[in-house]
Design an enzyme around this catalytic site. Structure first.
Site, PDB file in Angstrom:
ATOM      1  NE  ARG A  71      -3.457   2.145   3.039  1.00 41.49           N
ATOM      2  CZ  ARG A  71      -3.085   3.136   3.834  1.00 41.49           C
ATOM      3  NH1 ARG A  71      -1.862   3.122   4.396  1.00 41.49           N
ATOM      4  NH2 ARG A  71      -3.922   4.134   4.101  1.00 41.49           N
TER       5      ARG A  71
ATOM      6  NE  ARG B 137      -3.897   4.351  -1.096  1.00 43.11           N
ATOM      7  CZ  ARG B 137      -4.962   4.253  -0.327  1.00 43.11           C
ATOM      8  NH1 ARG B 137      -4.939   4.730   0.916  1.00 43.11           N
ATOM      9  NH2 ARG B 137      -6.078   3.705  -0.783  1.00 43.11           N
TER      10      ARG B 137
ATOM     11  NE  ARG C 238      11.004 -19.847   0.295  1.00 40.88           N
ATOM     12  CZ  ARG C 238      10.088 -19.766   1.243  1.00 40.88           C
ATOM     13  NH1 ARG C 238       8.912 -20.319   1.050  1.00 40.88           N
ATOM     14  NH2 ARG C 238      10.335 -19.138   2.381  1.00 40.88           N
TER      15      ARG C 238
ATOM     16  CB  THR D 239      11.570 -12.361   6.951  1.00 45.07           C
ATOM     17  OG1 THR D 239      11.762 -13.568   7.708  1.00 45.07           O
ATOM     18  CG2 THR D 239      12.644 -11.370   7.362  1.00 45.07           C
TER      19      THR D 239
ATOM     20  CG  ASP E 279      12.570 -16.435  10.475  1.00 45.37           C
ATOM     21  OD1 ASP E 279      11.636 -16.794  11.224  1.00 45.37           O
ATOM     22  OD2 ASP E 279      12.990 -17.121   9.536  1.00 45.37           O
TER      23      ASP E 279
ATOM     24  CG  MET F  97       7.647 -20.589  12.358  1.00 44.44           C
ATOM     25  SD  MET F  97       6.862 -19.775  10.959  1.00 44.44           S
ATOM     26  CE  MET F  97       6.206 -21.221  10.114  1.00 44.44           C
TER      27      MET F  97
ATOM     28  N   GLY G 142       7.279 -16.019  30.379  1.00 44.45           N
ATOM     29  CA  GLY G 142       7.704 -16.591  31.650  1.00 44.45           C
ATOM     30  C   GLY G 142       8.242 -18.007  31.544  1.00 44.45           C
TER      31      GLY G 142
ATOM     32  CE  LYS H 197      10.336 -21.970  38.924  1.00 39.61           C
ATOM     33  NZ  LYS H 197      10.951 -21.408  37.694  1.00 39.61           N
TER      34      LYS H 197
ATOM     35  CB  VAL I 246      -0.738 -20.232  13.952  1.00 35.79           C
ATOM     36  CG1 VAL I 246       0.320 -20.392  15.037  1.00 35.79           C
ATOM     37  CG2 VAL I 246      -1.862 -19.335  14.440  1.00 35.79           C
TER      38      VAL I 246
END
Length: 323
Positions: free
Chosen positions: A21, A25, A72, A126, A128, A170, A186, A214, A254
């Site tokens: 966009r 523009r 790709r 990206t 990453d 990822m 955490g 724990k 996701v």
């Protein structure tokens, strides 16, 4: 320069549409004709090129993915493929390109310039965040928040059932997603490609935590961790500590989708405009990025070859905060 093209390539990232966009523009604002190239280098080869107007990018800033699609291209890796791409650009009179992608995208653009002299500027798209020459890449902030939201939910289940969860995020070559997810979520342990964490160290830390009463644990693992993926690591840990009830969650793709955060929309818009104005100023084979809140341009060769290092203090923070 009167006509330029824009395309997205490689893995999709939230904020790519915001960048498209901005490119469209900004081009129109400066009196340029702007052409969208669909499906990355494949579309360039096949002539999937169309002129874009301001209305072409209405109501897309909030959408994940990329309206130009991404792919790709093995064919672009050949001289014949690049020749076809050049001929298609010539048909439309396109004199410069804005490439939204990562290392592979910029490598292809560099070779293309050497052979045909088509100037390209890149916007780092990206999740990453592993590209040298920018503090943040388009899509990174959204991906971290998506993963962190999932980890928060997993923590609820871990506490309820007194379980150990291995959560894989990822990051094939980088722990940039894993680190803030571990700190913000955490987690007791983070495992990333940049810093080897042995299975022995993991089991020792878990044992120490159990000794402090724990009852639940979360370990965040980058998919490129040298010890193996989350399933392999979970199996090795369970062999040493079979009494711990453990589960594996792989967040997967996701993290690549969803509405971009305000931060990603701002970054994408800023870098899209910078690429258009950079082409007009005669720049080529450079990536636009933000370093210390300032706009910078980094040669593709540096972006491709130089390693962006993670601050070791971040892994130290995980250790301190998990006590």
């Amino acid at each position: 320069m009167k006509k330029i093209g824009v395309f997205t390539s490689g893995g999709d990232a939230p904020g790519m549409n915001a960048c498209i966009r901005a490119v469209v523009r900004a081009s129109i604002y400066h009196g340029l004709e702007i052409y969208g190239i669909q499906r990355g280098y494949n579309g360039m080869i096949n002539g999937e090129i169309f002129q874009m107007q301001s209305t072409s990018v209405s109501n897309i800033i909030q959408k994940g993915g990329t309206i130009l699609k991404s792919a790709r291209s093995k064919e672009f890796m050949t001289k014949e493929g690049r020749k076809q791409a050049y001929e298609q650009l010539q048909k439309h009179g396109i004199e410069g390109l804005v490439a939204i992608g990562g290392n592979g995208t910029f490598t292809g653009a560099s070779i293309f310039y050497e052979e045909y002299g088509i100037p390209t500027l890149g916007a780092p798209g990206t999740i990453d965040n592993d590209l040298y020459g920018t503090d943040y890449t388009i899509g990174y902030d959204t991906a971290v928040n998506t993963a962190l939201d999932a980890i928060d939910k997993i923590r609820d289940t871990a506490d309820s059932h007194e379980r150990l969860f291995f959560v894989e995020v990822m990051g094939r070559d980088s722990g940039y997603i894993a680190i803030p997810c571990a700190i913000g979520g955490g987690a007791e342990i983070v495992m990333i490609p940049e810093a080897l964490t042995s299975i022995e160290a993991v089991t020792a830390s878990l044992t120490q935590g159990r000794n402090k009463n724990k009852t639940s644990f979360v370990i965040v693992i980058a998919e490129g961790e040298k010890e193996g993926n989350s399933t392999v690591i979970a199996r090795q840990v369970s062999e040493v500590l079979p009494h711990l009830d453990s589960r594996v969650t792989i967040l997967g793709h996701v993290q690549r989708g969803g509405k971009p955060t305000a931060s990603d929309r701002m970054l994408a818009s800023q870098l899209g405009i910078a690429c258009v104005e950079g082409l007009m100023a005669g720049r080529t084979n450079e990536m636009a990025g933000i370093v210390n809140s300032e706009l910078v341009f980094t040669p593709f060769i540096d972006t491709i070859t130089k390693k962006k290092m993670i601050n070791p203090n971040y892994t130290r923070m995980v250790d301190i905060l998990s006590v």
